[in-house]
Design an enzyme around this catalytic site. Structure first.
Site, PDB file in Angstrom:
ATOM      1  N   CYS A  14       0.838  -1.197   0.000  1.00 23.79           N
ATOM      2  CA  CYS A  14       0.000   0.000   0.000  1.00 23.79           C
ATOM      3  C   CYS A  14       0.870   1.242   0.000  1.00 23.79           C
ATOM      4  O   CYS A  14       2.107   1.171   0.070  1.00 23.79           O
ATOM      5  CB  CYS A  14      -0.937   0.014   1.209  1.00 23.79           C
ATOM      6  SG  CYS A  14      -0.059   0.188   2.782  1.00 23.79           S
ATOM      7  N   CYS A  47       3.322   1.584   2.923  1.00 22.22           N
ATOM      8  CA  CYS A  47       4.559   0.797   2.768  1.00 22.22           C
ATOM      9  C   CYS A  47       5.560   1.570   1.912  1.00 22.22           C
ATOM     10  O   CYS A  47       6.740   1.728   2.261  1.00 22.22           O
ATOM     11  CB  CYS A  47       4.269  -0.540   2.095  1.00 22.22           C
ATOM     12  SG  CYS A  47       2.931  -1.495   2.801  1.00 22.22           S
ATOM     13  N   ASP A  72      13.350  23.474 -33.528  1.00 20.08           N
ATOM     14  CA  ASP A  72      14.546  23.675 -34.339  1.00 20.08           C
ATOM     15  C   ASP A  72      14.136  23.528 -35.809  1.00 20.08           C
ATOM     16  O   ASP A  72      13.084  22.955 -36.114  1.00 20.08           O
ATOM     17  CB  ASP A  72      15.593  22.625 -33.957  1.00 20.08           C
ATOM     18  CG  ASP A  72      16.861  22.760 -34.777  1.00 20.08           C
ATOM     19  OD1 ASP A  72      17.302  23.898 -34.983  1.00 20.08           O
ATOM     20  OD2 ASP A  72      17.377  21.723 -35.227  1.00 20.08           O
ATOM     21  N   ASP A 117      17.292  17.803 -32.488  1.00 18.63           N
ATOM     22  CA  ASP A 117      17.857  16.522 -32.904  1.00 18.63           C
ATOM     23  C   ASP A 117      18.493  15.735 -31.770  1.00 18.63           C
ATOM     24  O   ASP A 117      18.965  14.630 -31.966  1.00 18.63           O
ATOM     25  CB  ASP A 117      18.866  16.720 -34.042  1.00 18.63           C
ATOM     26  CG  ASP A 117      20.045  17.605 -33.651  1.00 18.63           C
ATOM     27  OD1 ASP A 117      20.237  17.832 -32.445  1.00 18.63           O
ATOM     28  OD2 ASP A 117      20.764  18.051 -34.550  1.00 18.63           O
ATOM     29  N   ASP A 169      21.374  20.233 -30.333  1.00 23.06           N
ATOM     30  CA  ASP A 169      20.473  21.061 -29.541  1.00 23.06           C
ATOM     31  C   ASP A 169      20.430  20.641 -28.077  1.00 23.06           C
ATOM     32  O   ASP A 169      19.525  21.055 -27.349  1.00 23.06           O
ATOM     33  CB  ASP A 169      19.054  20.996 -30.125  1.00 23.06           C
ATOM     34  CG  ASP A 169      18.985  21.600 -31.516  1.00 23.06           C
ATOM     35  OD1 ASP A 169      19.539  22.689 -31.711  1.00 23.06           O
ATOM     36  OD2 ASP A 169      18.386  20.971 -32.399  1.00 23.06           O
TER      37      ASP A 169
END
Length: 715
Positions: A14, A17, A426, A607, A611
């Site tokens: 749960c 936990c 870009d 790319d 970039d």
């Protein structure tokens, strides 16, 4: 230097936990970040190896009362996932068997209670028989619940197991006291309640385990892509060998209709290969000599021989599986809400149960109704659904993304994506095909020869266009004696005793060269000699993708290092209104920062290589790539197919996921807010409470599974 390790954690059931293990790891010296996931049963921990050893991290988890172990060395992500799949199947099968037997035992006990009559129920032999049956179910079917509760208690915590153990334990001990002390005045026993509570809890966990397997179906499909054998070609002889026995450089033969065993480069032959299972590209892709193929994809009509280039963890398939496992094991920031609630949830429920008992006693209703209401409060309030609310949505969403050719790097990326209001694109390789070609030249062949020599050592697509143009004119390109590149501006080279400059106007002017014209400018020995005009075709589907961005309410910006005139032409073709041109890579970071300072939440699509700084600056970096390059590991979102529309799909998927996350948390919390008062007031029996608690967990998983259908209506 930070390292990362994925630790298997057993026993979490749960949100309480998960939160307890999370706090233990967060408080361990040397841990910079930890992500504990209830769904996957693992903890991904980033740590300083100088300050803490991996075994110490395991011990920190063991000290919370849960079992933990480090991954075995020498195993690939695919092998680890296969083991996890086997464990899930075994767990679901065992829980199902226990649920069926427990439900039958509960039905038997209920039948004796309802139809046996008071005389039979008050018979000591019958009561002893029911006590033995209940004890068997508690030990065999509910043993994990009681041992889990005991471990948690020993380590100073309480979780769902504790609530169930207290509720069923109280019902059993009260009934046992009635059975063993018939003269005490107490007559009724509640063995059937204890059995049915456990039966519904175990049945809920069985359904939950089966539903969890559906959440990782996309990952399961991936690991089953790789065939078990390959047709090895050696000295003109073909032989089938296990894929695990292959080595780099081995020659492999693939016939029509067969799966490609491992990554490689084609040596002989040609064909079309279906890569949709990895990249989402529906059309078969042409493969010729020198082309690359990916393990797990399917050959169609042709036959070819290729050389193995990447095996095991280095393969594209294994890297994708690794990234998906990391994504599905990650945590979304919204889970912090569940963590904060779960820290106080179980102690609060225990207090409410005590108050419920005390309230009924003060009203004079008697100990049995008071205890029944208190037990119902304990059972109904188990925080299972809360712990499953977010990770189930993350697992299904990242899996569905992978099926569409999108690698989304986990819960944090999903949560950020839904807030994006501006997309920065870009130009080269994103809006355009990234395959520019020279369309016009004002330089002679000798100058072209030198310019091509300078550009041959450049990795920029424009440089390749110059080299290809010279090759098309059958001009022999000499070697360079020296070479320097200025990213986003141009190159300098020493060729045949000449200083050669090739780049944009700003670059040449910095070198004190007077220029004119546009495009790629060329100077030799400090004198401008002419220019080359280059065009890069708009990528197919780019205009439609921009329209989809607008439909999603996003602002669209074209950000490029190209000159303004060229950028505006592409922007008009794509339907983009705002253009920022002539910006070098460092400048792109500054431009994105400006947008962020204006309050924009920015995604950048590029790319994944040139970039990289801009992708990192943006809230979300979307790397346009293919399944065969390093873009797989770049950005928060990676498009395995170079299709700009994939960015729009990723944003739409994240918004759908965010809605499901909020729905799950709302119903998980609302369920408790609504049900606890009903239980406290006596309107819900412990048996009904256990069934409702199990149903709440299954409903959260089922709601998340709706994301598997995302986008399928339009495919």
């Amino acid at each position: 230097m930070t390292e990362s390790v994925t630790i298997k954690v057993d026993g979490m059931v749960c949100a309480a936990c998960q939160s307890h293990v999370q706090r233990a790891l967060d408080g361990t010296r040397g841990v910079s970040k930890a992500a504990v996931n209830l769904m996957t049963g693992q903890a991904v921990v980033a740590f300083d190896p100088v300050a803490v050893a991996p075994q110490n991290l395991v011990q920190a988890i063991l000290d919370t009362g849960y079992d933990a172990e480090l991954p075995r060395s020498g195993r690939s992500a695919i092998e680890e996932q296969e083991e996890r799949e086997r464990d899930q199947v075994t767990e679901a099968r065992e829980l199902t068997l226990k649920a069926i037997v427990s439900l039958l035992a509960g039905a038997l006990a209920m039948g004796v209670s309802m139809w046996g009559g008071m005389r039979m129920m008050h018979s000591q032999p019958v009561q002893y028989g029911l006590a033995a049956l209940t004890l068997f179910i508690m030990i065999w079917a509910g043993g994990g619940i009681y041992t889990g509760a005991w471990k948690a208690a020993r380590h100073g915590s309480a979780d769902m197991n504790a609530l169930i153990a207290l509720g069923t334990g109280a019902a059993f001990l009260y009934s046992l006291a009635v059975t063993t002390a018939p003269g005490s005045g107490m007559k009724d026993v509640y063995y059937e309640s204890a059995i049915l509570i456990l039966a519904f809890v175990v049945a809920g966990r069985a359904m939950e385990a089966r539903a969890k397997r559906h959440t990782s179906s996309a990952l399961r499909k991936l690991i089953h892509l790789q065939p078990a054998t390959a047709r090895l070609w050696r000295d003109g002889i073909e032989a089938d060998v296990p894929v695990d026995n292959l080595r780099k450089g081995d020659a492999i033969v693939v016939r029509p209709g067969e799966k490609i065993p491992v990554d490689g480069k084609i040596l002989e032959g040609s064909s079309y290969v279906i890569e949709s299972m990895l990249t989402g590209e529906p059309a078969p892709v042409a493969k010729n000599v020198g082309g690359t193929v990916i393990g797990g994809t399917v050959n169609t009509t042709g036959s070819f021989r290729y050389r193995a280039t990447a095996l095991g963890e280095e393969s594209v398939l294994a890297r994708i599986v690794t990234l998906m496992r990391q994504a599905q094991g990650s945590r979304a920031p919204i889970e912090r809400l569940a963590d904060r609630i779960s820290r106080v949830f179980v102690p609060t429920v225990l207090a409410l149960a005590i108050l419920t008992f005390a309230g009924w006693m003060l009203l004079g209703r008697g100990a049995v109704p008071a205890a029944t209401a208190a037990v119902a409060v304990l059972i109904i309030a188990c925080p299972c659904a809360m712990g499953l609310a977010v990770p189930t949505a993350v697992m299904v969403s990242t899996g569905r993304g992978a099926e569409m050719g999108l690698l989304i790097k986990g819960g944090e990326s999903l949560e950020k994506l839904h807030r994006i209001d501006t997309i920065v694109l870009d130009k080269t390789g994103t809006i355009t095909e990234g395959k520019p070609r020279v369309t016009e030249s004002t330089i002679d062949d000798d100058a072209l020869r030198l310019a091509a020599a300078a550009e041959r050592r450049s990795e920029h697509p424009l440089g390749r266009a110059v080299v290809d143009y010279a090759a098309g004119r059958k001009i022999a390109v000499p070697e360079t004696q020296d070479f320097r590149s200025v990213t986003g501006r141009g190159v300098w080279a020493r060729v045949d005793g000449h200083d050669v400059l090739v780049g944009n106007g700003a670059f040449l002017r910095e070198q004190n060269v007077e220029t004119e014209g546009t495009g790629i400018l060329v100077a030799i020995d400090g004198k401008y000699v002419g220019s080359l005009n280059v065009t890069d075709p708009l990528r197919a589907g780019a205009r439609e993708a921009v329209q989809e961005f607008r439909r999603l309410g996003l602002g669209v910006v074209l950000l490029t290092g190209d000159v303004l005139s060229n950028a505006e032409v592409i922007a008009r073709e794509a339907g983009i209104d705002r253009v920022i041109a002539g910006v070098h890579p460092d400048g792109k970071v500054a431009e994105i920062r400006k947008l962020q300072e204006q309050g924009r939440v920015v995604a950048m699509a590029g790319d994944g290589i040139n970039d990289a700084p801009a992708l990192a600056q943006a809230e979300i970096g979307c790397a346009m790539g293919s399944g065969t390059d390093s873009a797989i590991e770049a950005g928060d979102v990676t498009l395995l197919r170079a299709d700009l529309a994939g960015v729009a799909r990723a944003i739409a998927l994240s918004r759908a996921t965010w809605r499901v996350m909020r729905q799950n948390l709302f119903w998980a919390l609302g369920y408790n807010i609504f049900a606890i008062p009903l239980a406290a007031l006596g309107f819900l029996s412990p048996v009904i409470a256990s069934a409702a608690m199990a149903a709440s967990s299954v409903s959260v998983v089922a709601n998340s599974l709706r994301l598997k259908r995302f986008g399928k209506a339009s495919e």
